[in-house]
Design an enzyme around this catalytic site. Structure first.
Site, PDB file in Angstrom:
ATOM      1  N   LYS A 288      15.986   4.214  58.627  1.00 26.79           N
ATOM      2  CA  LYS A 288      16.134   5.393  57.788  1.00 26.79           C
ATOM      3  C   LYS A 288      17.000   5.034  56.580  1.00 26.79           C
ATOM      4  O   LYS A 288      17.679   4.017  56.570  1.00 26.79           O
ATOM      5  CB  LYS A 288      16.796   6.542  58.569  1.00 26.79           C
ATOM      6  CG  LYS A 288      15.874   7.158  59.610  1.00 26.79           C
ATOM      7  CD  LYS A 288      16.508   8.303  60.376  1.00 26.79           C
ATOM      8  CE  LYS A 288      17.118   9.375  59.501  1.00 26.79           C
ATOM      9  NZ  LYS A 288      16.159   9.959  58.541  1.00 26.79           N
TER      10      LYS A 288
ATOM     11  N   GLU B   5      22.997  11.335  57.536  1.00 26.74           N
ATOM     12  CA  GLU B   5      21.944  11.530  58.537  1.00 26.74           C
ATOM     13  C   GLU B   5      22.378  11.018  59.909  1.00 26.74           C
ATOM     14  O   GLU B   5      22.137  11.657  60.923  1.00 26.74           O
ATOM     15  CB  GLU B   5      20.668  10.814  58.081  1.00 26.74           C
ATOM     16  CG  GLU B   5      19.955  11.511  56.936  1.00 26.74           C
ATOM     17  CD  GLU B   5      18.779  10.727  56.418  1.00 26.74           C
ATOM     18  OE1 GLU B   5      17.837  11.363  55.885  1.00 26.74           O
ATOM     19  OE2 GLU B   5      18.766   9.488  56.510  1.00 26.74           O
TER      20      GLU B   5
END
Length: 236
Positions: free
Chosen positions: A96, A105
């Protein structure tokens, strides 16, 4: 069927996981944006949730949809995080950070009881690494940190190019936290756990985009003719 249609199909499968009263981590990126739009519809229809956004862009999108928000300081424990991924393998290991929000995140995902990934099926890979691995680094000593990251990559059995991420205007990208991003163009990562450990040992590395042992499930949408077929890795 277009990529936006597939992203929406994955988001539609995730929406029933959101229950009334939930404390919800809300991810960043184009697939997360599809989820935010659908969540906004449910909130306007009466669903009660409180979201914690993983980026300023997500915060703005949620506010536009009328989704109530809080900070992680106000809600340090979350029920569920829904987020996208740049790559996901069969063991639910992720890359990610394509949207430059990997630090927030990961903090939000780890603060959640469950993390569910939503993506189109092109993100499913056998071996991580075709997508450049983002590494968030402190601006102080970035040259020395970059050289140390190069050594860590080699020690983990990987090869490839390490570049500073630039925006469309050719300017260095800074994260919401004010850090720089290095993109590790490795092609393949044979041992993600080994690379993760090596990167964590480098002073100046703030976070990296390998999400290992964090995701509980991935919802993947693939095109079959003019239809979207949704499959699930892991358990929802």
């Amino acid at each position: 069927m277009s990529a936006p249609d597939l992203k929406r199909a994955a988001a539609e499968r995730a929406i029933p996981l959101v229950e009334d009263g939930m404390r919800l981590g809300i991810g960043t990126g184009s697939t997360a944006a599809a989820f935010i739009a659908l969540l906004g519809e449910r909130v306007r229809a009466g669903l009660t949730v409180t979201g914690v956004p993983t980026s300023e862009a997500t915060r703005i999108a949620c506010e536009r949809e009328g989704i109530p928000l809080a900070t992680l300081e106000e809600l340090p424990e979350l029920d569920l995080t829904i987020d996208g991924a740049d790559e996901v393998d069969g063991n639910l290991r992720l890359i990610k950070g394509g949207g430059a929000a990997l630090l927030r995140e990961k903090i939000v995902a780890v603060a959640s009881r469950r993390m569910v990934v939503i993506a189109d099926a092109s993100k499913r890979v056998e071996t991580l690494g075709a997508f450049p691995l983002p590494v968030e680094v402190n601006l102080f000593g970035i040259g020395a940190t970059t050289r140390a990251v190069e050594a860590a990559v080699a020690a983990a059995g990987c090869t490839g190019e390490i570049v500073r991420r630039l925006d469309k205007a050719g300017q260095p990208v800074l994260t919401d936290g004010g850090h720089a991003l290095l993109d590790l163009r490795l092609g393949r990562i044979p041992d993600p756990e080994a690379l993760s450990a090596r990167l964590w040992a480098v002073p100046g590395v703030v976070e990296h985009g390998l999400f290992l042992g964090i995701a509980d499930a991935a919802i993947l949408a693939a095109a079959e003719g003019d239809q979207a077929v949704v499959s699930v890795l892991g358990r929802l």
